[in-house]
Write a protein that holds these residues in place. Structure first.
Motif, PDB file in Angstrom:
ATOM      1  N   ARG A  62      43.115  56.580  35.117  1.00 29.00           N
ATOM      2  CA  ARG A  62      42.441  55.604  35.389  1.00 29.00           C
ATOM      3  C   ARG A  62      42.301  54.182  36.393  1.00 29.00           C
ATOM      4  NH1 ARG A  62      42.556  54.497  28.463  1.00 29.00           N
ATOM      5  NH2 ARG A  62      45.122  53.793  29.573  1.00 29.00           N
ATOM      6  N   PRO A  63      41.651  52.833  36.366  1.00 28.06           N
ATOM      7  CA  PRO A  63      41.866  52.803  37.202  1.00 28.06           C
ATOM      8  C   PRO A  63      42.669  51.685  37.272  1.00 28.06           C
ATOM      9  CG  PRO A  63      39.524  52.215  36.855  1.00 28.06           C
ATOM     10  CD  PRO A  63      40.308  53.511  36.291  1.00 28.06           C
ATOM     11  N   THR A  64      43.234  50.783  38.043  1.00 31.41           N
ATOM     12  CA  THR A  64      44.308  49.472  37.384  1.00 31.41           C
ATOM     13  C   THR A  64      43.546  48.691  37.567  1.00 31.41           C
ATOM     14  OG1 THR A  64      44.528  48.505  39.678  1.00 31.41           O
ATOM     15  CG2 THR A  64      45.851  50.258  39.347  1.00 31.41           C
ATOM     16  N   ILE A  65      43.745  47.620  36.378  1.00 35.49           N
ATOM     17  CA  ILE A  65      42.976  46.468  36.029  1.00 35.49           C
ATOM     18  C   ILE A  65      42.756  45.826  37.529  1.00 35.49           C
ATOM     19  CG2 ILE A  65      44.684  44.956  35.992  1.00 35.49           C
ATOM     20  CD1 ILE A  65      41.992  45.626  33.342  1.00 35.49           C
ATOM     21  N   PHE A  66      43.448  45.473  38.242  1.00 33.90           N
ATOM     22  CA  PHE A  66      42.857  44.711  39.256  1.00 33.90           C
ATOM     23  C   PHE A  66      41.672  45.582  39.948  1.00 33.90           C
ATOM     24  CE2 PHE A  66      48.225  44.705  38.465  1.00 33.90           C
ATOM     25  CZ  PHE A  66      47.391  43.965  37.841  1.00 33.90           C
ATOM     26  N   ALA A  67      42.333  46.518  39.275  1.00 33.51           N
ATOM     27  CA  ALA A  67      40.872  47.426  40.608  1.00 33.51           C
ATOM     28  C   ALA A  67      39.542  46.658  39.363  1.00 33.51           C
ATOM     29  CB  ALA A  67      41.173  48.701  40.883  1.00 33.51           C
ATOM     30  N   GLU A  68      39.520  47.490  38.248  1.00 29.25           N
ATOM     31  CA  GLU A  68      38.887  47.087  37.747  1.00 29.25           C
ATOM     32  C   GLU A  68      37.882  45.410  37.861  1.00 29.25           C
ATOM     33  OE1 GLU A  68      37.371  47.354  32.479  1.00 29.25           O
ATOM     34  OE2 GLU A  68      39.688  48.110  34.079  1.00 29.25           O
ATOM     35  N   MET A  69      38.815  44.924  37.162  1.00 30.79           N
ATOM     36  CA  MET A  69      38.001  43.297  37.538  1.00 30.79           C
ATOM     37  C   MET A  69      37.725  43.073  38.903  1.00 30.79           C
ATOM     38  SD  MET A  69      38.649  42.446  34.643  1.00 30.79           S
ATOM     39  CE  MET A  69      38.800  44.032  33.608  1.00 30.79           C
ATOM     40  N   SER A  70      38.826  43.358  39.910  1.00 27.22           N
ATOM     41  CA  SER A  70      37.811  42.793  41.385  1.00 27.22           C
ATOM     42  C   SER A  70      37.008  43.434  41.962  1.00 27.22           C
ATOM     43  CB  SER A  70      39.258  43.323  42.395  1.00 27.22           C
ATOM     44  OG  SER A  70      40.100  42.874  42.321  1.00 27.22           O
ATOM     45  N   ALA A  71      36.293  44.723  41.112  1.00 31.21           N
ATOM     46  CA  ALA A  71      35.287  45.442  41.119  1.00 31.21           C
ATOM     47  C   ALA A  71      34.588  44.770  40.328  1.00 31.21           C
ATOM     48  CB  ALA A  71      35.534  47.277  40.697  1.00 31.21           C
ATOM     49  N   LEU A  72      34.053  44.121  39.401  1.00 35.28           N
ATOM     50  CA  LEU A  72      33.959  43.964  38.069  1.00 35.28           C
ATOM     51  C   LEU A  72      33.006  41.784  38.534  1.00 35.28           C
ATOM     52  CD1 LEU A  72      32.611  43.941  35.725  1.00 35.28           C
ATOM     53  CD2 LEU A  72      34.088  42.498  34.509  1.00 35.28           C
ATOM     54  N   ALA A  73      34.376  41.502  39.641  1.00 35.23           N
ATOM     55  CA  ALA A  73      34.120  39.766  40.035  1.00 35.23           C
ATOM     56  C   ALA A  73      32.567  40.414  41.371  1.00 35.23           C
ATOM     57  CB  ALA A  73      35.100  39.726  40.875  1.00 35.23           C
ATOM     58  N   ALA A  74      33.058  41.223  41.922  1.00 34.28           N
ATOM     59  CA  ALA A  74      32.137  41.989  43.393  1.00 34.28           C
ATOM     60  C   ALA A  74      30.655  42.433  42.750  1.00 34.28           C
ATOM     61  CB  ALA A  74      32.803  42.572  43.742  1.00 34.28           C
ATOM     62  N   ALA A  75      30.501  42.945  41.471  1.00 38.82           N
ATOM     63  CA  ALA A  75      29.677  42.584  41.520  1.00 38.82           C
ATOM     64  C   ALA A  75      28.648  41.460  40.671  1.00 38.82           C
ATOM     65  CB  ALA A  75      29.636  44.637  40.157  1.00 38.82           C
ATOM     66  N   THR A  76      28.970  41.341  40.111  1.00 41.76           N
ATOM     67  CA  THR A  76      29.073  39.793  39.241  1.00 41.76           C
ATOM     68  C   THR A  76      28.961  38.878  39.901  1.00 41.76           C
ATOM     69  OG1 THR A  76      30.470  39.415  37.881  1.00 41.76           O
ATOM     70  CG2 THR A  76      29.321  40.843  37.209  1.00 41.76           C
ATOM     71  N   GLY A  77      28.989  38.526  41.406  1.00 46.48           N
ATOM     72  CA  GLY A  77      29.262  36.958  42.276  1.00 46.48           C
ATOM     73  C   GLY A  77      30.483  36.222  41.493  1.00 46.48           C
TER      74      GLY A  77
END
Length: 399
Positions: free
Chosen positions: A25-40
């Motif tokens: 799995r990706p790290t939680i940091f990568a996951e949350m950063s991607a989610l932040a980028a996707a949602t603004g």
């Protein structure tokens, strides 16, 4: 092709990144950063600044590039930076170091930690005592070295270890006691009593102390005190730090390890086959940073203290229970006050719900202890004050 064999599997498992089906799995940091980028959403999850550090430090790097400092520096690091580290340790902590034998420059503190653990830990009979929750690379590196991680819990809201827990954790099997002070992710700083007990136990069980001190100049309520300066600690302690957090140059990856020559020599034996050396023009620039006047370091500390206070007030207003950090980039809150029962789920919903991203504290603990931190969330304050103010406004919708 069949699934590749190798140490990657236990490393991923140690970091909690191995799924039940064997995939990673990706790290939680990568996951949350991607989610932040996707949602603004405003990303208060991953701990990196959004402002540059001191202009004189940046200019020193540009000048070094222009002057041709672009090839391999010496394997132990440039003489200028090693001398600057020695001067810094003497100036702030009264620690006398030999720049030739007792200082090693690394590709950030993370490489220093990895090289140290790989050098000093030798398989499944060795144990590494770690204060939990802990920086995620600790578990990965311990697993890569084939050793066993032994956690000592830090409990809400003060996040100080119980000394009886610590005494039970340290045994004759303990090879390393790994200390992070100021602490990521909790923002706590260990008391003098805790530091003294760590040294006493290390002496009693002939363990090595490895300290991660990257937030040494982000200590808000009292000055940072290195364990290496304690009586009896010098000969068994490797201290690790870097320029990234202090000077907002996390992408430069310039760190260092300091300690007695025999221990540093052991780490060199491993580190030289990892990166050998790197960051040639950044090494003299960090040397410039380490030689800045006291007022510059005071201003860095004051800036982050103000950000801590601004974020903390916003989090309280939003309805969180807040543990006020003594140091570091980070503030931990309990989201149970807002009805949360699962920090992972809460953090995955937060960007869409409030336009802010954060990290569940469960990302920093061993699987068997996740329930003890089920509703705790980490926010990073290493952003511009206007960004933190906007994040506080957005979070107010949670009340």
């Amino acid at each position: 092709m069949r699934e590749p064999a190798g140490a990657w599997r236990r490393t991923a498992a140690g970091a909690g990144l191995l799924a039940p089906d064997g995939s990673t799995r990706p790290t939680i940091f990568a996951e949350m950063s991607a989610l932040a980028a996707a949602t603004g959403a405003i990303n208060l999850g991953q701990g990196f600044p959004d402002e540059d550090g001191p202009a004189v430090v940046l200019e020193a790097a540009r000048a070094a590039i222009a002057d041709g400092v672009n090839q391999y520096p010496p394997g132990r690091g440039s003489a200028e930076l090693r001398l600057a580290v020695a001067e810094h340790q003497q100036r702030f902590y009264g620690l006398a170091l030999d720049p030739e034998q007792e200082i090693l420059v690394t590709a950030g503190a993370t490489e220093a930690l990895a090289a140290t653990l790989l050098a000093l830990v030798d398989g499944p009979d060795d144990e590494v005592v770690v204060f939990e929750p802990h920086y995620d690379s600790y578990a990965a590196c311990i697993a890569l070295a084939g050793a066993r991680l032994v956690p000592v819990p830090l409990r809400w809201p003060l996040f100080q270890p119980d000394l009886d827990d610590l005494r039970r954790a340290v045994t004759d099997r303990t090879r390393v006691i790994l200390v992070n002070d100021p602490h990521n992710p909790t923002g706590s700083m260990f008391s003098a009593e805790v530091r003294a007990e760590i040294v006493r136990l290390a002496e009693r069980h002939d363990a090595i102390i490895v300290t991660d001190e990257v937030y040494e100049h982000l200590a808000f309520d009292r000055p940072h005190v290195p364990i290496a300066g304690a009586e009896g600690a010098r000969e068994r302690t490797i201290s690790i730090s870097s320029g990234g957090k202090t000077f907002s140059t996390t992408g430069w990856k310039i760190g260092w390890a300091t300690g007695p020559a025999p221990l540093i020599e052991a780490v060199v034996a491993v580190k030289q086959y990892l990166t050998y050396s790197g960051g040639a023009p950044f090494q003299p620039a960090i040397a410039v940073g380490l030689r800045l006047p006291d007022e510059a370091f005071d201003a860095i500390t004051a800036s982050y203290r103000a950000k801590r206070d601004l974020l903390g007030e916003g989090l309280r207003t939003a309805g969180f229970d807040v543990s006020t950090p003594s140091g570091s980039y980070f503030t931990v809150v309990d989201a149970a006050a807002l009805g949360a029962t699962d920090a992972d789920e809460f953090c995955r919903e937060l960007p869409a719900r409030a336009g802010v991203a954060a990290i569940p504290l469960t990302a920093f603990v061993t699987p068997e202890h996740r329930a003890d931190y089920a509703t705790l969330v980490r926010f990073a304050a290493c952003k511009r004050q206007d960004v933190l103010a906007e994040a506080a406004t957005r979070l107010s919708v949670l009340r």
